[in-house]
Design a protein around this motif. Sequence first.
Motif, PDB file in Angstrom:
ATOM      1  N   PHE A   1      22.886  53.594  70.507  1.00 22.40           N
ATOM      2  CA  PHE A   1      23.282  54.829  70.607  1.00 22.40           C
ATOM      3  C   PHE A   1      23.020  55.505  71.753  1.00 22.40           C
ATOM      4  O   PHE A   1      23.044  56.723  71.816  1.00 22.40           O
ATOM      5  CB  PHE A   1      23.141  55.721  69.245  1.00 22.40           C
TER       6      PHE A   1
ATOM      7  N   GLU B   1      25.479  58.161  73.374  1.00 17.57           N
ATOM      8  CA  GLU B   1      25.896  59.353  72.879  1.00 17.57           C
ATOM      9  C   GLU B   1      25.596  60.621  73.828  1.00 17.57           C
ATOM     10  O   GLU B   1      24.285  60.777  74.296  1.00 17.57           O
ATOM     11  CB  GLU B   1      25.347  59.551  71.634  1.00 17.57           C
TER      12      GLU B   1
ATOM     13  N   GLN C   1      21.296  51.115  57.231  1.00 19.14           N
ATOM     14  CA  GLN C   1      21.999  52.233  57.154  1.00 19.14           C
ATOM     15  C   GLN C   1      21.156  53.475  57.451  1.00 19.14           C
ATOM     16  O   GLN C   1      21.903  54.584  58.146  1.00 19.14           O
ATOM     17  CB  GLN C   1      22.259  52.190  55.661  1.00 19.14           C
TER      18      GLN C   1
ATOM     19  N   ALA D   1      20.911  53.842  61.339  1.00 22.40           N
ATOM     20  CA  ALA D   1      22.212  54.075  62.055  1.00 22.40           C
ATOM     21  C   ALA D   1      22.665  55.373  61.799  1.00 22.40           C
ATOM     22  O   ALA D   1      23.741  55.837  62.384  1.00 22.40           O
ATOM     23  CB  ALA D   1      23.427  53.229  61.581  1.00 22.40           C
ATOM     24  N   THR D   2      22.126  56.087  60.675  1.00 22.01           N
ATOM     25  CA  THR D   2      22.738  57.278  60.243  1.00 22.01           C
ATOM     26  C   THR D   2      22.042  58.669  60.964  1.00 22.01           C
ATOM     27  O   THR D   2      20.774  58.639  61.131  1.00 22.01           O
ATOM     28  CB  THR D   2      22.699  57.526  58.617  1.00 22.01           C
TER      29      THR D   2
ATOM     30  N   ARG E   1      26.974  61.040  61.422  1.00 19.43           N
ATOM     31  CA  ARG E   1      27.357  59.829  62.086  1.00 19.43           C
ATOM     32  C   ARG E   1      26.417  58.783  61.067  1.00 19.43           C
ATOM     33  O   ARG E   1      25.648  58.826  60.813  1.00 19.43           O
ATOM     34  CB  ARG E   1      26.590  60.017  63.440  1.00 19.43           C
TER      35      ARG E   1
ATOM     36  N   GLY F   1      27.346  54.497  59.424  1.00 17.81           N
ATOM     37  CA  GLY F   1      27.900  53.049  59.606  1.00 17.81           C
ATOM     38  C   GLY F   1      27.037  52.293  60.360  1.00 17.81           C
ATOM     39  O   GLY F   1      26.688  52.472  61.380  1.00 17.81           O
ATOM     40  N   ALA F   2      26.461  51.310  59.536  1.00 20.27           N
ATOM     41  CA  ALA F   2      25.743  50.134  60.437  1.00 20.27           C
ATOM     42  C   ALA F   2      26.528  49.165  61.077  1.00 20.27           C
ATOM     43  O   ALA F   2      26.136  49.174  62.302  1.00 20.27           O
ATOM     44  CB  ALA F   2      24.708  49.655  59.280  1.00 20.27           C
TER      45      ALA F   2
ATOM     46  N   THR G   1      30.612  52.275  63.006  1.00 22.25           N
ATOM     47  CA  THR G   1      30.152  53.438  63.326  1.00 22.25           C
ATOM     48  C   THR G   1      31.066  54.476  63.406  1.00 22.25           C
ATOM     49  O   THR G   1      32.191  54.256  64.121  1.00 22.25           O
ATOM     50  CB  THR G   1      29.100  53.774  64.519  1.00 22.25           C
TER      51      THR G   1
ATOM     52  N   THR H   1      31.889  58.986  63.194  1.00 22.92           N
ATOM     53  CA  THR H   1      31.155  60.475  63.144  1.00 22.92           C
ATOM     54  C   THR H   1      32.486  61.198  62.260  1.00 22.92           C
ATOM     55  O   THR H   1      33.526  61.394  62.483  1.00 22.92           O
ATOM     56  CB  THR H   1      31.284  61.077  64.455  1.00 22.92           C
TER      57      THR H   1
END
Length: 214
Positions: A8, A11, A96, A99-100, A112, A114-115, A118, A120
């Motif tokens: 990520f 981002e 999970q 990734a969150t 945000r 979803g492993a 993804t 948002t």
Amino acid sequence: MPHDHDDFATEPVRGLPEELPTGEKILWQGQPSWWQLAKEALSFWWVAGYFTFLFAWRTTAGAATETWVESATAASFFLVLGGIVCAILLLVALMQAKATVYTITNKRVALRIGAALTMTLNIPFRKVANAELGIRKNGTGTIALELLEDDGVRLSYILTWPHVRPWKMKHTQPALRCIPDAQKVAAILAEAAETAVSVPVIEPIPAARPVAAE
């Protein structure tokens, strides 16, 4: 030297797909507790208990025709299978949680999630009808958001799981699942939402177009 890879890194703001608009600021960010997520969302102890029961049942049933050692050895298949399944559940919970990112600003709640896939979710406070806190003895808890249905938009329970209130499938309620110090986070959300909703929204009305006289 090897460098840690961050999926990520692109981002603009951690947990958000774009820069914050002028006047918006982050009040809190956090992630689920992976262990609590494994227990609550993935039913870790229930699954472990199920395979333990199968082992005990097979061992007891087999002891009628063979020795206890032979029966337990044959039944150990269930323990091995259960160990594999439980390891997978723990891995899923870890992925999970990693990734969150849950974000609370002075304007909205963003999830945000979803492993594998993804996405948002941006939820302005004006779209939230109610928020409910479920808290555990260890301080972790889940904040579920009941959304207004005036715009007809509904979230998919499957696509947003496990970041939803369990079993609310008809009207999916996104949730900040298994967050540490949930009582404090709920207070931050409540204060931000109350402040945001109390501010009047002024929307421009398009000027009427002149109609040519016939």
